[in-house]
Scaffold this motif. Structure first.
Motif, PDB file in Angstrom:
ATOM      1  N   THR A  10       0.827  -1.202   0.000  1.00 27.03           N
ATOM      2  CA  THR A  10       0.000   0.000   0.000  1.00 27.03           C
ATOM      3  C   THR A  10       0.863   1.254   0.000  1.00 27.03           C
ATOM      4  O   THR A  10       2.022   1.231   0.407  1.00 27.03           O
ATOM      5  CB  THR A  10      -0.914   0.039   1.240  1.00 27.03           C
ATOM      6  OG1 THR A  10      -0.141  -0.227   2.418  1.00 27.03           O
ATOM      7  CG2 THR A  10      -2.032  -0.978   1.135  1.00 27.03           C
ATOM      8  N   ALA A  25       0.486   4.869   1.771  1.00 26.85           N
ATOM      9  CA  ALA A  25      -0.281   5.639   2.748  1.00 26.85           C
ATOM     10  C   ALA A  25       0.114   7.114   2.669  1.00 26.85           C
ATOM     11  O   ALA A  25       1.179   7.463   2.154  1.00 26.85           O
ATOM     12  CB  ALA A  25      -0.040   5.113   4.156  1.00 26.85           C
ATOM     13  N   GLY A  85      -5.024   6.240   1.749  1.00 24.64           N
ATOM     14  CA  GLY A  85      -4.109   5.197   1.308  1.00 24.64           C
ATOM     15  C   GLY A  85      -4.700   4.472   0.123  1.00 24.64           C
ATOM     16  O   GLY A  85      -5.909   4.527  -0.111  1.00 24.64           O
ATOM     17  N   ASP A 102      -4.335   3.615   7.786  1.00 23.17           N
ATOM     18  CA  ASP A 102      -4.156   4.056   6.405  1.00 23.17           C
ATOM     19  C   ASP A 102      -3.342   3.090   5.553  1.00 23.17           C
ATOM     20  O   ASP A 102      -3.310   3.228   4.326  1.00 23.17           O
ATOM     21  CB  ASP A 102      -3.584   5.475   6.327  1.00 23.17           C
ATOM     22  CG  ASP A 102      -2.321   5.672   7.146  1.00 23.17           C
ATOM     23  OD1 ASP A 102      -2.009   4.818   8.000  1.00 23.17           O
ATOM     24  OD2 ASP A 102      -1.642   6.691   6.964  1.00 23.17           O
ATOM     25  N   ASN A 103      -2.692   2.086   6.151  1.00 25.78           N
ATOM     26  CA  ASN A 103      -2.103   0.989   5.386  1.00 25.78           C
ATOM     27  C   ASN A 103      -3.003  -0.250   5.402  1.00 25.78           C
ATOM     28  O   ASN A 103      -3.250  -0.850   4.355  1.00 25.78           O
ATOM     29  CB  ASN A 103      -0.723   0.603   5.922  1.00 25.78           C
ATOM     30  CG  ASN A 103       0.374   1.560   5.503  1.00 25.78           C
ATOM     31  OD1 ASN A 103       0.992   2.201   6.347  1.00 25.78           O
ATOM     32  ND2 ASN A 103       0.630   1.679   4.218  1.00 25.78           N
ATOM     33  N   SER A 152       5.825   7.684   0.107  1.00 23.01           N
ATOM     34  CA  SER A 152       4.938   6.569   0.437  1.00 23.01           C
ATOM     35  C   SER A 152       5.098   6.218   1.912  1.00 23.01           C
ATOM     36  O   SER A 152       6.170   5.815   2.358  1.00 23.01           O
ATOM     37  CB  SER A 152       5.281   5.353  -0.425  1.00 23.01           C
ATOM     38  OG  SER A 152       4.429   4.268  -0.118  1.00 23.01           O
TER      39      SER A 152
END
Length: 309
Positions: free
Chosen positions: A11, A13, A23, A140-141, A259
């Motif tokens: 991912t 985020a 994310g 958020d991940n 990231s």
């Protein structure tokens, strides 16, 4: 069913202006977990591949087993499991490595137990693993890794997670330079207070990015990918950041940002045609800094974590 294998994606985020609230999930890159029931009522991490021996096998320290334990405690279950983790993500990369491990484990255990939870209800258990890994139960991940696509974390009390629209031709290039940046260092440079004008600018950019995603308006997405809260301070920790960002924008990137906590950088673009140009130029810049670079291309993964077999 006694054994399953599951995958959970890497991912990105923060997504520039979406610091701690946005994310998105990536295709192909991610972690695999093979989970087997045992009759001993214990959680065991029996093997980890791809981590260079750096991750703990102890069940009370590994994000896979911590996430599973949170779920089993919620169910009131004493079922035991053996966990095999296959890392496809570099550690400390800013690509959601700990989140992917936890999510893959949860998707697997949910399947083995007959799917007692809808997918979205697995999120709090994954957040407990993030608390153990990072010190904070942020989403958020883990939310995009679990649910796929672009995800907005609107709030935590109560937890309010919203999947956003994803334009069909939105793509991502990841630049992962060969150095490590600790999340604690990235957090330490941030300010506790921000000027009102910066809060207003950031709010406008977040709203613009969300609107751009729903409208498939790439120009709006591009001019909204500006972070005035975290990036100005974190950029100083990232060798070559300003030069790389300037070069990528000149080559036609919609935007470039950090990231997660870094050091990986993400580039959003419309389609794949500019990917090789991004990578070639970035390698030139990092070569001059004496740093090697790994680069990845990905479309946005809208599926999230899933059972393979």
């Amino acid at each position: 069913m006694e054994k399953v294998k599951a995958f959970a994606p890497a991912t990105v985020a923060n997504v520039s202006c979406g610091f701690d609230i946005l994310g998105f999930a990536l295709d192909s890159l991610g972690d695999h977990v093979i989970l087997s029931k045992n009759d001993e009522k214990v959680l065991r991490v029996i093997s980890i591949k791809g981590d260079g021996g750096r991750l703990p096998l102890e069940a009370d320290k590994n994000t896979c087993s911590i996430a599973i334990r949170a779920m089993l405690d919620d169910l009131g279950s004493d079922q035991g499991f053996d966990i095999e983790l296959e890392k496809g993500l570099p550690l400390g990369s800013g690509m959601g490595s700990s989140a992917a491990s936890a999510v893959a484990a949860l998707v697997a255990v949910n399947e083995l137990l007959g799917n007692p939870y809808p997918k979205n209800e697995l999120l709090p258990f994954a957040m407990e693993a993030e608390r153990a890994a990072c010190g904070t139960a942020h989403a958020d991940n883990v939310a995009p890794s679990l649910l796929g696509g672009f995800v907005l974390i609107r709030g935590y009390k109560p937890l309010d997670v919203i999947k956003l629209s994803v334009p069909d031709n939105l793509t991502c290039t990841l630049l992962h330079p060969n150095y490590q940046l600790n999340t604690s260092d990235s957090r330490s440079v941030l300010k506790d207070r921000i000027p009102l004008k910066d809060a207003i600018t950031q709010s406008g950019n977040v709203a613009g990015l969300v609107a751009g995603l729903f409208q498939s308006d790439y120009a709006l997405i591009s001019r909204s990918l500006e972070d005035v809260i975290a990036e100005p301070y974190r950029a100083s920790l990232l060798p070559g950041f300003d030069e790389v960002k300037k070069a990528m924008l000149e080559l036609g990137a919609l935007g470039l940002g950090i990231s997660g906590s870094g050091p990986t950088l993400f580039i959003l673009s419309e389609g794949k045609e500019k990917h090789e140009h991004f990578v070639q130029k970035a390698k030139e810049i990092y070569d001059n800094l004496g740093l090697s670079l790994k680069a990845y291309f990905s479309r946005i993964n809208t599926k999230g974590g899933f059972v393979i077999q």
